[in-house]
Enzyme design. Structure first.
Site: not given
Ligand code: MEV
Length: 324
Positions: A118-119, A163
């Site tokens: 999550g940077s 995120d």
């Molecule tokens: C990214 O941290 C998680 C994903 O499910 C993408 C999203 O939820 O936006 C892959």
């Protein structure tokens, strides 16, 4: 003078230095399926952080400095879709600031880039909070998260919003796209080892590939998303009841479904296997996949052994974190 946004121009102190920081995050269960309306569980990782500070500039203009990506530029020289510049512009716009004060916005981060931690969202949240504070305004979490969500779209097109939510609130969350954030209650603390494959993998690509799979055969992938949703709900129950040891099996099953979605990789599978062989109760990739990080559930006393095994299997970095 207080304007419509509640912004008090006279109270803002241009000589003060304002700093804000935000943690990284990991997704425990439900990545990718969460983009398609299924629930997911995520927790903050406080061992790594993005930090932004804002202070008066002696040069005219709004300057952005981010040494980790070699950036020093004046805002007007950066394109509209530059995520850092967009975060800054979004604050000026939400606070109705037409003539920003001369200032320097300095960004530092210990969160590995493109690694599922999550940077991007953490940098956005830190910049939004620090700049708003410098302008004499404390934005509510809901607004910070909504602004960071807009920046997430620049990072990867169709983000679910998980995120920016977990990072803004810095709490374990049960998240469903488009719904209000629900706090995930943790009945008893548990330990995870995070292993970095060292392969940078932009979320945009894996999310785009899953989209193409889904478009080619929606019924097949909807079924997979439903299976993942089922795992998420069972995991939530176990976490809330303090029965965390049961999460190991669910992690293994979630990883297998992510493999089916084609978002794992040889390196991630090798780390997941190594963790299990070293005694982890279960393991899975975490985040967008293809590269980035994986997580392993461990008995606390076994964490160093699993971390060692991950390094021996090629992890470039490991972290031990407690979910509580
Ligand atoms: C990214 O941290 C998680 C994903 O499910 C993408 C999203 O939820 O936006 C892959």
């Amino acid at each position: 003078m207080v304007d419509d946004s509640g912004y008090d121009r006279q109270a803002a102190d241009w000589s003060a230095r304002m700093t804000a920081s935000a943690p990284g995050k990991i997704i425990l269960f439900g990545e990718h399926a969460v983009v398609y309306g299924r629930p997911a569980l995520a927790v903050p990782v406080t061992e790594v952080r993005a930090t932004a500070s804002v202070q008066r500039s002696t040069d005219p203009g709004v300057w952005l400095e981010a040494p980790v990506i070699g950036l020093r530029a004046e805002l007007s020289c950066l394109p509209q879709d530059h995520p850092l510049a967009a975060a800054v512009r979004s604050v000026f716009s939400t606070l109705d600031i037409e003539t920003p004060p001369d200032c320097v916005i300095h960004v530092d981060s210990t969160i590995p880039v493109a690694s599922g931690l999550g940077s991007g969202a953490a940098v956005s949240v830190a910049v939004i909070r620090a700049l708003a504070a410098y302008l004499g305004h404390r934005l509510p979490d809901e607004r910070v998260s909504a602004l960071a969500y807009e920046i997430e779209k620049l990072h990867h097109g169709t983000p679910s919003g998980i995120d920016n939510t977990v990072i803004t609130y810095a709490q374990p969350v049960y998240f469903v796209r488009g719904q209000a954030m629900e706090r995930l209650q943790v009945g008893a603390p548990f330990t995870l080892v995070i292993g970095n494959s060292g392969i940078p993998a932009p979320t945009k690509e894996s999310v785009g590939d899953v989209r193409r799979l889904w478009e080619a055969d929606p019924p097949r992938w909807e079924k997979v998303f439903d299976q993942i949703a089922d795992i998420v709900r069972r995991a939530r129950e176990l976490i809330e009841n303090g029965a965390w040891r049961g999460l190991g099996k669910l992690m293994d099953t979630n990883h297998a479904l992510l493999q089916e979605l084609t978002v794992s990789s040889e390196a991630l599978d090798r780390l997941v296997e190594a963790a299990r062989r070293a005694g982890a109760l279960g393991a899975k990739l975490s985040g967008g996949g293809r590269g980035g990080n994986m997580i392993a559930l461990v008995e606390r006393q076994n964490a160093p052994v699993v971390a060692e095994a991950l390094l021996a299997a090629g992890a470039t970095q490991t972290m031990i974190t407690q979910v509580d």
